[in-house]
Design a protein around this motif. Structure first.
Motif, short mmCIF file in Angstrom:
data_model
loop_
_atom_site.label_atom_id
_atom_site.label_comp_id
_atom_site.label_asym_id
_atom_site.label_seq_id
_atom_site.Cartn_x
_atom_site.Cartn_y
_atom_site.Cartn_z
N VAL A 1 8.23 -6.52 9.24
CA VAL A 1 8.11 -6.66 10.68
C VAL A 1 7.69 -5.32 11.29
CG1 VAL A 1 9.43 -6.96 12.79
CG2 VAL A 1 9.67 -8.59 10.97
N GLY A 2 8.30 -4.23 10.81
CA GLY A 2 7.91 -2.91 11.30
C GLY A 2 6.47 -2.62 10.99
N LEU A 3 6.05 -2.95 9.77
CA LEU A 3 4.66 -2.73 9.36
C LEU A 3 3.72 -3.56 10.21
CD1 LEU A 3 2.70 -1.55 7.35
CD2 LEU A 3 3.36 -3.25 5.71
N GLY A 4 4.13 -4.81 10.47
CA GLY A 4 3.28 -5.69 11.25
C GLY A 4 3.17 -5.25 12.70
N LEU A 5 4.27 -4.71 13.25
CA LEU A 5 4.20 -4.22 14.63
C LEU A 5 3.28 -3.01 14.70
CD1 LEU A 5 7.94 -4.41 15.65
CD2 LEU A 5 6.12 -5.75 16.59
N SER A 6 3.46 -2.15 13.68
CA SER A 6 2.63 -0.96 13.48
C SER A 6 2.40 -0.13 14.73
CB SER A 6 1.31 -1.32 12.80
OG SER A 6 0.35 -1.72 13.73
N ASN A 7 3.34 -0.13 15.66
CA ASN A 7 3.32 0.90 16.69
C ASN A 7 4.28 2.00 16.26
OD1 ASN A 7 5.78 -0.24 17.11
ND2 ASN A 7 5.21 -1.29 18.98
N PHE A 8 4.42 3.01 17.07
CA PHE A 8 5.21 4.18 16.66
C PHE A 8 6.62 3.78 16.26
CE2 PHE A 8 8.13 7.59 17.96
CZ PHE A 8 7.72 8.55 17.07
N PHE A 9 7.28 2.98 17.12
CA PHE A 9 8.66 2.60 16.83
C PHE A 9 8.75 1.75 15.57
CE2 PHE A 9 9.48 3.03 21.56
CZ PHE A 9 10.17 4.20 21.40
N GLY A 10 7.79 0.82 15.42
CA GLY A 10 7.81 -0.06 14.27
C GLY A 10 7.68 0.71 12.97
N ILE A 11 6.75 1.67 12.94
CA ILE A 11 6.54 2.45 11.72
C ILE A 11 7.78 3.27 11.41
CG2 ILE A 11 5.17 4.26 10.66
CD1 ILE A 11 3.55 1.85 10.94
N ILE A 12 8.33 3.91 12.45
CA ILE A 12 9.54 4.70 12.23
C ILE A 12 10.65 3.82 11.70
CG2 ILE A 12 11.38 5.94 13.41
CD1 ILE A 12 9.58 7.70 14.32
N GLY A 13 10.80 2.63 12.31
CA GLY A 13 11.84 1.71 11.87
C GLY A 13 11.64 1.34 10.42
N ALA A 14 10.40 0.98 10.04
CA ALA A 14 10.15 0.54 8.68
C ALA A 14 10.44 1.67 7.69
CB ALA A 14 8.71 0.08 8.54
N LEU A 15 9.98 2.89 8.01
CA LEU A 15 10.19 3.99 7.06
C LEU A 15 11.67 4.33 6.94
CD1 LEU A 15 7.22 6.30 8.02
CD2 LEU A 15 7.47 4.93 5.98
N THR A 16 12.38 4.32 8.08
CA THR A 16 13.81 4.61 8.01
C THR A 16 14.54 3.54 7.24
OG1 THR A 16 13.52 5.38 10.24
CG2 THR A 16 15.72 5.46 9.38
N LEU A 17 14.07 2.29 7.42
CA LEU A 17 14.75 1.20 6.72
C LEU A 17 14.53 1.32 5.21
CD1 LEU A 17 16.50 -1.17 7.00
CD2 LEU A 17 14.56 -2.61 7.36
N ILE A 18 13.33 1.75 4.80
CA ILE A 18 13.10 1.97 3.37
C ILE A 18 14.17 2.92 2.84
CG2 ILE A 18 11.57 3.09 1.71
CD1 ILE A 18 9.24 2.04 3.23
N PHE A 19 14.37 4.01 3.57
CA PHE A 19 15.32 5.03 3.13
C PHE A 19 16.75 4.51 3.19
CE2 PHE A 19 17.33 9.22 3.40
CZ PHE A 19 16.63 9.84 2.40
N ALA A 20 17.10 3.90 4.33
CA ALA A 20 18.50 3.46 4.53
C ALA A 20 18.85 2.34 3.58
CB ALA A 20 18.69 3.00 5.97
N HIS A 21 17.92 1.42 3.41
CA HIS A 21 18.21 0.29 2.53
C HIS A 21 18.34 0.74 1.10
CE1 HIS A 21 17.09 -3.42 0.24
NE2 HIS A 21 18.09 -3.84 0.97
N ALA A 22 17.53 1.72 0.70
CA ALA A 22 17.64 2.22 -0.66
C ALA A 22 19.06 2.69 -0.93
CB ALA A 22 16.67 3.37 -0.88
N GLY B 1 22.05 2.82 8.64
CA GLY B 1 21.36 1.54 8.79
C GLY B 1 21.17 1.10 10.23
N PHE B 2 21.89 1.71 11.16
CA PHE B 2 21.77 1.33 12.56
C PHE B 2 20.39 1.68 13.13
CE2 PHE B 2 22.25 3.07 16.92
CZ PHE B 2 22.36 1.87 17.59
N PHE B 3 19.90 2.86 12.76
CA PHE B 3 18.70 3.39 13.44
C PHE B 3 17.44 2.58 13.16
CE2 PHE B 3 21.83 6.68 13.01
CZ PHE B 3 21.99 7.03 14.34
N PRO B 4 17.19 2.18 11.88
CA PRO B 4 15.99 1.36 11.68
C PRO B 4 16.01 0.08 12.50
CG PRO B 4 17.31 1.48 9.69
CD PRO B 4 17.80 2.52 10.60
N LYS B 5 17.18 -0.59 12.56
CA LYS B 5 17.24 -1.82 13.33
C LYS B 5 16.95 -1.54 14.80
CE LYS B 5 18.44 -4.26 9.79
NZ LYS B 5 19.76 -4.49 9.29
#
Lengths: 627, 499, 112
Positions: free
Chosen positions: B321-342, B396-400
């Motif tokens: 969803v973050g990748l699909g939104l691909s605006n600044f917030f979406g990208i940040i969310g997706a990248l943080t989620l990669i890290f947090a989920h790991a 995990g809060f921040f990516p969401k």
């Protein structure tokens, strides 16, 4: 380190120490709460002297103004009192280690919420509190409580999410703003954000239709938890935030419709919850419905937008936390010996537990709005605020006023029943040897009852001028005539006359005989009369006739006519809302059950099926992207 | 920073040393494995401080084949996005390696595990740092093949079955990627990613271009197990040994599927929401479907690890969803989620391993009846679950939060509400395990062994610390720079070729 | 053009095999066919009509060479394919030992 960090961090550290060190556990917990209280008092006095103090740590920004100083003081006072009470009350409770740890953490994080001075800080602390409350519930519920637990998680989690969504909307359009901008409420985005935030506040404070978690958990939580979370802390936080959002972050007076929205929610809450309370047979559940009903007054007062009404609402919040906590604690004291909260099983305990009875009676009179106690005064201020709406040309004020007044009357009725069935009336045999509870149990509730009297008699100099008026952002003109001495004397006189009549009746000689019915003597337990049957006709009647029966009871026709309609409407409304919420909840459960099982079928375990789906997937992707 | 090849060379070296040295003493393989992962962790932390000195981009020419004027040889390019991935890979692999030392007592053939484990790490690190398209494929296959073998490591019935299905589906993805690479080579006559980007810049984007994109997307979606390509994941991730499940779920699918897609889509093909809205909408819709559908399936799961595996799919949905939104917030969310989920999903899978060892089963209903108290695991599990479900103050809060902000920014309020509601559902199904397995227990308290406790506490510490200092440290120093790489898009090619 | 057509046909046969065959070994064979098709395609890309092998021995520079890189890449891909095929077959053998069947539709202990 200034007192801000110490206020938040010290209880956490001492709580952790208490969690680890078993032989000084209670001492550490107590010390944590005392230190928290100490710093809260200090910050309170600082906030009285200076305007606003701010402190920034990265994106976190803390600040204290007069309102938050006042709320802070009471949050830490209640944490301390409940802690003292629980140490004895939960002495044999197996998970008390975790219980106290969470209690301290919740206290300190709530202080953090009150001190938060920008959106991000508030959101983060609010979220932390949610997770702590979940943890707290985990450790305090009795067994077989999964339903209540899940229901409260569902409601609190959903509404907190909506609240955070509301703040997120603001964050997107304004950035990380402080909470005192007085943004005007006239574009759609702001209105949406405001409504979302109020939903979060309603669920925390427990206004209808988001109240149902409070009665639900009352069945499974110990009295101390009930006194801590729904009765004191969540009221303070929910109403504080509602007030802060309505008059500091936004300016509610710029939107007429939203004011009515708040007042309608308030009125319905008052009436519907008190009607539900009338027919309860379980003391904790009855009290929790009153906890809901009283929120209605506060929401109504805030909705008026009139200085006196808002001040009344803040005062009512304070009073409500005092007497409602005291009521929960005293009921807990009764339960401590009797292990019973069903009111038909109780009775006649006033002789055994005089101190408990006195505190209970004072608090019950205060919640019913009997002068000269504090509940009367704050309700009067709210009525005054509602009447002022007349000047603004808002003719709905009549409905609000009636709802509030009836709510008060019905509250008194319901507490007559509760007091009678717990402390007066027949005493069951097994309770004859019950003694008064010991000091650390009765002290908190007696202190609170004493405060109820003090804040009633000295309402103007002490709480109003000292605490309430400076905390609000408006100028409040003097309110009318208040003669506590006269009221007090009248009340004493009334009680005296009643006593004389009672004694006169008692002096008469009564011949005592066995009771016979059809030649058979009645058994002891069948003769026991308890107050739980007082209002049972209301419960037995079907929905509509319930309203009419209401109307036939009284003598003031006009009042009763309105009362009938209002009662019916609010019951209908409550039923419908409850019904809708239940349907939504059940639908989600049903949907996830069936939908989940259906979807699971796709994971058939057969590789070829997977590959077929995957190749269909690539064909779709190719079609979408190439064409 | 010319130590860059060590990220892959060291684990490869370790992978070939373990079979030899374990003939002397079997425990040597434990030592080699943990030393190498520790060293990799130190290297990647060191790189955080070193990378800004090189202007946030370092290009390593293997065998000194010059990149200019024509890129003849293979290059490694290391920028902030690679740094983020390398950091996540090595943090998690360190924790898993430490955990494995005791966990492997359940299995025979220690050294085989370590060989495969190190090959897996080598492949993952290689994917994150390579700048060459065919090299990317080779690293993908190295890690994929070792993961197939690791899934079957227990050689029970279910393990073999899961591994077979995983292999067939995974290799279909791999072959599609190879086909796409062949087509790209046919069109551009080069394999250097930066050079490809330059060539595509000047050509018009016809049918062949979109054909290549859809083949690549298909391959990477299979690797990242997005709905409807997810069928292999619940089987494979629930049957692998616990530390391997942690790596597969935590970082493997994200490196092989998500990171590669980020790199190729934004930096090589230069797509963005303006020039290819339908592409991003496709990803967005698949992401949403993934979240919704798998959340419902997850609610019904009765197996500890299978539940966690399904929840991974819905979290991957959030990333897309973050990748699909691909605006600044979406990208940040997706990248943080990669890290947090790991970090948090890794933690949850590791607790599954310990619970399985204590209880001998992973069926939640059987665990409910177990007469053992596992309060330490319960605490650790709940913290991880809270982080995963997006409860502050955990990471995990921040990516969401950012994903919701991103959705609001694109004026998709409905999407924001869906994201929030399903994150509550996440909490519901994750806490189901807490409720049923870890609370209300009588019986004796199980003993915790120190090595696995270290890895648990390490991960909990990271989740907590990164959460507390998210705005102070993690976002400005890592996430923002990585998202800059993504948002800059095709600029990547110029920067690499200028170096 | 004919080699490309062969390549596509090979690919389709491979897809057909893995989609419809129930025997694990046949799925593995179908999988190999897919792999060969992709490798063949890769090798064909470098091919030029009437060009020489790219070996520099006493040939003047003006001669036309085929592109050597795809060949090198295909070699690598073949080795990778060897690895995956070997692993696939060995897992299939172990499955046969445990389940006593090679029918993929019988092997469905993991579902839902």
């Amino acid at each position: 380190m200034s007192s801000f960090e110490l206020l938040i961090i010290l209880p956490i550290i001492f709580g952790f120490l208490g969690y680890l060190v078993s032989f000084l556990r209670n001492e550490f917990y107590f010390l944590g709460a005392i230190l928290n209280f100490h710093y809260a008092v200090r910050i309170f006095f600082i906030s009285r002297k200076t305007e606003v103090i701010r402190k920034t740590f990265g994106i976190f920004n803390f600040g204290v103004d007069k309102l938050s100083g006042f709320v802070l003081l009471f949050i830490s006072l209640f944490t301390l009192l409940i802690l003292i009470y629980s140490i004895r009350y939960l002495k044999y409770y197996e998970k008390k280690k975790e219980y106290f740890y969470y209690l301290l953490l919740i206290g300190s994080i709530s202080c953090g919420i009150v001190l938060a001075n920008n959106i991000i800080t508030l959101m983060i602390f609010w979220g932390i509190l949610l997770s702590l409350i979940f943890g707290f519930f985990q450790y305090t519920t009795k067994n077989n409580s999964e339903d209540a637990f899940i229901k409260s998680i569902f409601i609190l989690g959903l509404s907190d999410f909506l609240l955070i969504l509301g703040f997120a909307l603001l964050f997107v359009s304004y950035g990380n703003i402080p909470l005192n901008l007085k943004i005007s409420l006239n574009n759609n985005l702001n209105i949406l954000a405001y409504i979302l935030i109020t939903i979060g506040c309603f669920a925390k404070a427990g206004a209808i239709p988001l109240h149902s978690w409070i009665p639900e958990i009352s069945k499974v939580m110990p009295a101390s938890t009930m006194a801590f979370i729904p009765a004191s802390l969540d009221k303070l936080l929910g109403i504080y935030l509602l007030l802060k959002v309505s008059y500091y972050l936004f300016d509610l007076n710029t939107n007429f419709t939203l004011k009515n929205y708040l007042m309608i929610v308030g009125s319905i809450t008052i009436l519907a919850a008190v009607l539900m309370a009338l027919i309860q047979k379980e003391a904790m559940k009855l009290l929790s419905f009153h906890a809901v009903s009283q929120v209605g007054y506060m929401v109504l007062g805030i909705g008026t937008g009139v200085p006196i009404g808002v001040a009344g609402s803040l005062f009512h919040m304070l009073n409500n936390t005092l007497y409602k906590t005291s009521l929960f604690l005293t009921t807990g004291q009764v339960e401590f010996w009797t292990k019973e909260t069903r009111i038909e099983k109780l009775g006649g305990l006033a002789v055994n537990m005089p101190i408990t009875f006195t505190s209970f009676l004072i608090s019950a009179l205060a919640i019913s709005g009997i002068p000269p106690l504090n509940g009367f005064f704050s309700k009067r201020m709210i009525y005054q605020g509602v009447i002022y709406l007349y000047k603004e040309g808002n003719y709905l004020f009549l409905l609000y006023l009636l709802a509030a007044m009836f709510g008060s009357v019905l509250t008194l009725a319901s507490f007559l029943k509760l007091t009678h069935s717990i402390f007066l009336g027949d005493r069951p045999k097994e309770y004859e040897k019950i003694k008064e509870v010991n000091f650390s149990l009765w002290f908190p509730s007696s202190l609170l009852a004493f405060l109820c009297i003090l804040f009633g008699i000295l309402a103007i100099p002490l709480p109003l001028k000292g605490l309430i008026y400076p905390s609000l952002p408006f100028k409040i003109e003097e309110i009318g005539f208040w003669q506590p001495t006269l009221a007090f004397i009248l009340i004493i006189l009334g009680i005296g006359i009643g006593f004389v009549i009672y004694m006169w009746g008692a002096i008469q000689k009564i011949e005592k005989r066995e009771i016979f019915i059809g030649g058979e003597s009645l058994k002891e337990e069948e003769r026991h009369f308890s107050g739980d049957q007082f209002y049972s006709p209301i419960k037995e009647a079907p929905l509509l006739s319930k309203g009419f029966e209401f109307g036939e009871e009284g003598s003031f026709d006009f009042y009763n006519y309105l009362k009938t309609i209002l009662g019916t409407i609010s019951l209908l409304f409550k039923k419908v809302i409850d019904f809708i919420l239940e349907i939504i909840y059940q639908t989600i459960v049903y949907f996830s059950e069936t939908f989940g099982s259906l979807l699971r079928k796709f994971q058939s375990g057969i590789l070829s099926d997977y590959l077929v789906v995957i190749f269909i997937g690539i064909v779709i992707i190719l079609l979408i992207l190439i064409l | 920073m010319n130590y860059l090849p060590l990220f892959t060379a060291l684990p490869l070296l370790g992978a070939f040393l373990t079979p030899l040295l374990s003939k002397i003493w079997e425990r040597l393989s434990d030592i080699i494995g943990s030393i190498i992962t520790t060293f990799l962790l130190i290297l990647s932390i060191y790189s955080i401080f070193l990378l800004p000195i090189f202007g946030d981009l370092y290009v390593y020419e293997i065998g000194k084949w010059p990149i200019r004027p024509i890129p003849l040889g293979i290059v490694f390019t290391f920028d902030s996005l690679s740094l983020l991935m390398v950091l996540a890979i090595n943090l998690l692999s360190f924790a898993c390696a430490v955990y494995s030392i005791n966990y492997l007592d359940n299995y025979t053939a220690r050294w085989k595990f370590w060989t495969l484990f190190l090959l897996l790490i080598a492949g993952l690190n290689g994917v994150a740092i390579t700048g060459d398209l065919f090299n990317l494929f080779v690293f993908i296959e190295i890690s994929a093949i070792s993961s197939y073998a690791l899934v079957a490591f227990g050689v029970e019935k279910e393990d073999l079955e899961a591994s077979f299905k995983y292999q067939v589906i995974g290799e279909v993805g791999g072959l599609t990627i190879l086909l796409a690479i062949a087509l790209i080579y046919a069109k551009t006559s080069t394999l250097n990613m930066a050079d490809i980007a330059n060539t595509f810049l000047n050509e018009n984007k016809g049918t062949l271009f979109w054909f290549i994109i859809s083949l690549l997307t298909f391959g990477f979606l299979i690797k990242s197990a997005l709905f409807p390509f997810h069928f292999w994941l619940p089987d494979a991730h629930s049957q692998a040994p616990a530390p391997i499940s942690a790596i597969l779920s935590g970082i493997f699918i994200k490196t092989l599927g998500v990171y590669t897609l980020f790199r190729l889509i934004f930096n090589v093909f230069g797509l963005n929401r303006n020039n290819a809205p339908h592409y991003f909408n496709l990803l967005l819709i698949l992401g949403i479907l993934s979240i919704i559908i798998t959340s419902f399936i997850t609610l019904k799961q009765e197996n500890y690890k299978r539940l966690l595996a399904y929840s991974t799919i819905s979290q991957i949905g959030y990333i897309f969803v973050g990748l699909g939104l691909s605006n600044f917030f979406g990208i940040i969310g997706a990248l943080t989620l990669i890290f947090a989920h790991a970090l948090s999903k890794g933690l949850l899978f590791l607790t599954a391993g310990s619970v399985e060892r204590e209880a001998g089963t992973l069926d939640i209903n059987e665990l409910t009846l177990l007469k053992k108290r596992m309060s330490f695991y319960g605490l650790v599990y709940t913290l991880g679950a809270l982080s995963l479900a997006g409860i502050p103050p955990f990471l995990g809060f921040f990516p969401k939060l950012f994903l919701i902000l991103g959705a609001i920014k694109e004026k998709m309020l409905g999407l924001a509400i869906i994201l929030g509601i399903f994150s509550i559902l996440t909490l519901a199904y994750l806490l189901k395990i807490t409720n049923k397995v870890f609370t209300n227990k009588e019986g004796e308290e199980v003993k915790e062994n120190s090595l696995s406790a270290i890895s648990f506490l390490f991960l909990v510490f990271l989740i907590f610390i990164f959460g507390i200092f998210y705005f102070n440290y993690l976002q400005p120093n890592l996430i923002n720079k990585a998202s800059e790489v993504v948002i800059r898009g095709i600029e990547y090619a110029r920067l690499v070729l200028m170096k | 053009m004919v080699p490309y057509l062969c390549c596509i046909i090979l690919f389709l046969i491979g897809i057909y095999a893995i989609l419809t065959k129930r025997n694990l070994i046949k799925i593995a064979i179908g999988f190999c066919l897919l792999e060969y098709a992709v490798n063949l395609f890769f090798a064909l890309i470098g091919y030029k009509k009437d060009a020489l092998a790219p070996i520099y021995t006493n040939v003047s520079q003006s001669k036309n060479f085929v592109d050597p890189i795809p060949q090198a890449l295909v070699l690598t891909a073949i080795v990778i394919g060897l690895g995956t095929t070997a692993l696939l077959l060995s897992v299939a053998v172990r499955i046969y030992e445990k389940y006593k069947t090679l029918d993929i539709k019988e092997i469905k202990r993991l579902k839902e």
